[in-house]
Design a protein around this motif. Sequence first.
Motif, PDB file in Angstrom:
ATOM      1  N   LEU A  28       0.805  -1.308   0.136  1.00 38.76           N
ATOM      2  CA  LEU A  28       0.009  -0.121  -0.028  1.00 38.76           C
ATOM      3  C   LEU A  28       0.925   1.225  -0.046  1.00 38.76           C
ATOM      4  CD1 LEU A  28      -2.583  -1.078   2.702  1.00 38.76           C
ATOM      5  CD2 LEU A  28      -3.103  -0.857   0.097  1.00 38.76           C
ATOM      6  N   VAL A  29       0.301   2.273  -0.687  1.00 35.34           N
ATOM      7  CA  VAL A  29       1.088   3.631  -0.455  1.00 35.34           C
ATOM      8  C   VAL A  29      -0.199   4.352  -0.097  1.00 35.34           C
ATOM      9  CG1 VAL A  29       1.947   5.428  -2.093  1.00 35.34           C
ATOM     10  CG2 VAL A  29       2.455   2.970  -2.746  1.00 35.34           C
ATOM     11  N   PHE A  30       0.286   5.353   0.930  1.00 35.24           N
ATOM     12  CA  PHE A  30      -0.393   6.457   1.467  1.00 35.24           C
ATOM     13  C   PHE A  30       0.032   7.722   1.059  1.00 35.24           C
ATOM     14  CE2 PHE A  30      -0.771   2.585   3.758  1.00 35.24           C
ATOM     15  CZ  PHE A  30      -1.906   2.540   4.422  1.00 35.24           C
ATOM     16  N   CYS A  31      -0.727   8.538   0.110  1.00 42.00           N
ATOM     17  CA  CYS A  31      -0.058   9.719  -0.180  1.00 42.00           C
ATOM     18  C   CYS A  31      -0.985  10.937   0.700  1.00 42.00           C
ATOM     19  CB  CYS A  31      -0.870   9.906  -1.572  1.00 42.00           C
ATOM     20  SG  CYS A  31      -0.198  11.564  -2.398  1.00 42.00           S
ATOM     21  N   SER A  32       0.061  11.683   1.366  1.00 42.59           N
ATOM     22  CA  SER A  32      -0.527  12.732   1.956  1.00 42.59           C
ATOM     23  C   SER A  32      -1.138  13.804   1.202  1.00 42.59           C
ATOM     24  CB  SER A  32       0.782  13.580   2.617  1.00 42.59           C
ATOM     25  OG  SER A  32       1.349  12.771   3.676  1.00 42.59           O
ATOM     26  N   GLY A  33      -2.273  14.304   1.817  1.00 41.78           N
ATOM     27  CA  GLY A  33      -2.862  15.580   1.063  1.00 41.78           C
ATOM     28  C   GLY A  33      -1.942  16.393   0.512  1.00 41.78           C
ATOM     29  N   LEU A  70      -2.688   6.051 -10.371  1.00 42.87           N
ATOM     30  CA  LEU A  70      -4.085   6.655 -10.112  1.00 42.87           C
ATOM     31  C   LEU A  70      -4.619   5.392 -10.379  1.00 42.87           C
ATOM     32  CD1 LEU A  70      -4.109  10.089 -11.644  1.00 42.87           C
ATOM     33  CD2 LEU A  70      -4.147   9.524  -9.142  1.00 42.87           C
ATOM     34  N   ALA A  71      -4.375   4.325 -11.346  1.00 39.37           N
ATOM     35  CA  ALA A  71      -5.112   3.383 -11.573  1.00 39.37           C
ATOM     36  C   ALA A  71      -5.281   2.473 -10.480  1.00 39.37           C
ATOM     37  CB  ALA A  71      -4.462   2.510 -12.976  1.00 39.37           C
ATOM     38  N   THR A  72      -4.578   2.411  -9.407  1.00 39.45           N
ATOM     39  CA  THR A  72      -4.488   1.422  -8.509  1.00 39.45           C
ATOM     40  C   THR A  72      -4.915   2.238  -6.988  1.00 39.45           C
ATOM     41  OG1 THR A  72      -2.222   1.717  -7.680  1.00 39.45           O
ATOM     42  CG2 THR A  72      -2.579   0.056  -9.385  1.00 39.45           C
ATOM     43  N   VAL A  73      -5.463   3.304  -7.321  1.00 39.78           N
ATOM     44  CA  VAL A  73      -6.263   3.938  -5.984  1.00 39.78           C
ATOM     45  C   VAL A  73      -7.234   3.145  -5.561  1.00 39.78           C
ATOM     46  CG1 VAL A  73      -7.149   5.949  -5.285  1.00 39.78           C
ATOM     47  CG2 VAL A  73      -5.295   6.224  -6.599  1.00 39.78           C
ATOM     48  N   VAL A  74      -7.423   2.935  -4.293  1.00 43.30           N
ATOM     49  CA  VAL A  74      -8.479   2.391  -3.801  1.00 43.30           C
ATOM     50  C   VAL A  74      -9.275   3.115  -2.845  1.00 43.30           C
ATOM     51  CG1 VAL A  74      -7.450  -0.043  -3.574  1.00 43.30           C
ATOM     52  CG2 VAL A  74      -7.162   1.567  -1.731  1.00 43.30           C
ATOM     53  N   SER A 100     -12.388   4.155 -13.823  1.00 43.35           N
ATOM     54  CA  SER A 100     -11.787   3.485 -12.507  1.00 43.35           C
ATOM     55  C   SER A 100     -12.792   4.038 -11.432  1.00 43.35           C
ATOM     56  CB  SER A 100     -10.565   3.926 -12.392  1.00 43.35           C
ATOM     57  OG  SER A 100      -9.652   3.408 -13.322  1.00 43.35           O
ATOM     58  N   VAL A 101     -13.204   3.107 -10.584  1.00 42.25           N
ATOM     59  CA  VAL A 101     -14.103   3.498  -9.602  1.00 42.25           C
ATOM     60  C   VAL A 101     -13.224   3.149  -8.077  1.00 42.25           C
ATOM     61  CG1 VAL A 101     -16.155   3.100  -8.515  1.00 42.25           C
ATOM     62  CG2 VAL A 101     -15.998   3.463 -10.738  1.00 42.25           C
ATOM     63  N   SER A 102     -13.153   4.015  -7.266  1.00 45.73           N
ATOM     64  CA  SER A 102     -12.601   3.712  -6.032  1.00 45.73           C
ATOM     65  C   SER A 102     -13.373   4.465  -5.013  1.00 45.73           C
ATOM     66  CB  SER A 102     -11.079   4.528  -5.796  1.00 45.73           C
ATOM     67  OG  SER A 102     -11.134   5.797  -6.037  1.00 45.73           O
ATOM     68  N   ALA A 103     -13.220   4.104  -3.885  1.00 37.46           N
ATOM     69  CA  ALA A 103     -13.989   4.757  -2.698  1.00 37.46           C
ATOM     70  C   ALA A 103     -13.394   6.061  -2.777  1.00 37.46           C
ATOM     71  CB  ALA A 103     -13.675   4.151  -1.524  1.00 37.46           C
ATOM     72  N   ALA A 122      -4.725  10.210  -0.994  1.00 36.13           N
ATOM     73  CA  ALA A 122      -4.864   9.024  -1.771  1.00 36.13           C
ATOM     74  C   ALA A 122      -4.292   7.637  -1.056  1.00 36.13           C
ATOM     75  CB  ALA A 122      -4.787   9.027  -3.166  1.00 36.13           C
ATOM     76  N   ILE A 123      -4.913   6.688  -1.218  1.00 36.90           N
ATOM     77  CA  ILE A 123      -4.318   5.265  -0.657  1.00 36.90           C
ATOM     78  C   ILE A 123      -4.505   4.361  -1.817  1.00 36.90           C
ATOM     79  CG2 ILE A 123      -4.516   3.206   0.614  1.00 36.90           C
ATOM     80  CD1 ILE A 123      -5.913   4.961   2.836  1.00 36.90           C
ATOM     81  N   ALA A 124      -3.328   3.825  -2.420  1.00 39.69           N
ATOM     82  CA  ALA A 124      -3.344   2.932  -3.614  1.00 39.69           C
ATOM     83  C   ALA A 124      -2.461   1.525  -3.096  1.00 39.69           C
ATOM     84  CB  ALA A 124      -2.650   3.740  -4.762  1.00 39.69           C
TER      85      ALA A 124
END
Length: 131
Positions: A28-33, A70-74, A100-103, A122-124
Motif C-alpha cells: 500500500l501507498v499512502f499519499c499525504s494531502g 492513479l489506476a491502483t487507487v482504492v 476507474s472507481v475507487s472509494a 489517496a491510498i493505492a
Amino acid sequence: MPQPTTLRTDRAPAAVGPYAQGVRLGDLVFCSGQLPIDPVTGEIAADVEAQTRQSLANVAAVLEAGGASLATVVKTTVFLKDMNQFALMNAVYQQFFGTSVSARSTIEVARLPRDVLVEIEAIAGVSAPQE
C-alpha cells in the motif's frame, strides 16, 4: 511486518511540516494531502478546476514514487473549500480517473493551507511487494 518507507519526489511539492509526501507499507501507498502547488514554480492556480488538476498531478507523482498509480487507487479524500464547486472539481477528477472507481469521501472545510480551494489525499495498491 514490513517497515514503512518514506516517499519523496521532486515532481510534487515538498512537505512543509513534520510529515512525508507519502509512505509505502507493504503493498500500500499512502499519499499525504496534496495541495495544488506547482512543484517547479511554487504557484497556485486561481480556480478550482486548475487546482484540482494540479493536486491530482501531485498525487500521481507521489503514488508513482511508491510504485503505485492513479489506476491502483482504492480510496481518496477530497477536501473542498466550497461544496458549491463540487461539480467543477468532480469533472476534473473524472478526467484523471476515467471509469476507474475507487472509494471517495469529499468533505467541505472552512479553510485549507495557503487558502487553496482543494486538497486531495489517496491510498493505492502496488503490484510488487516492498523490498
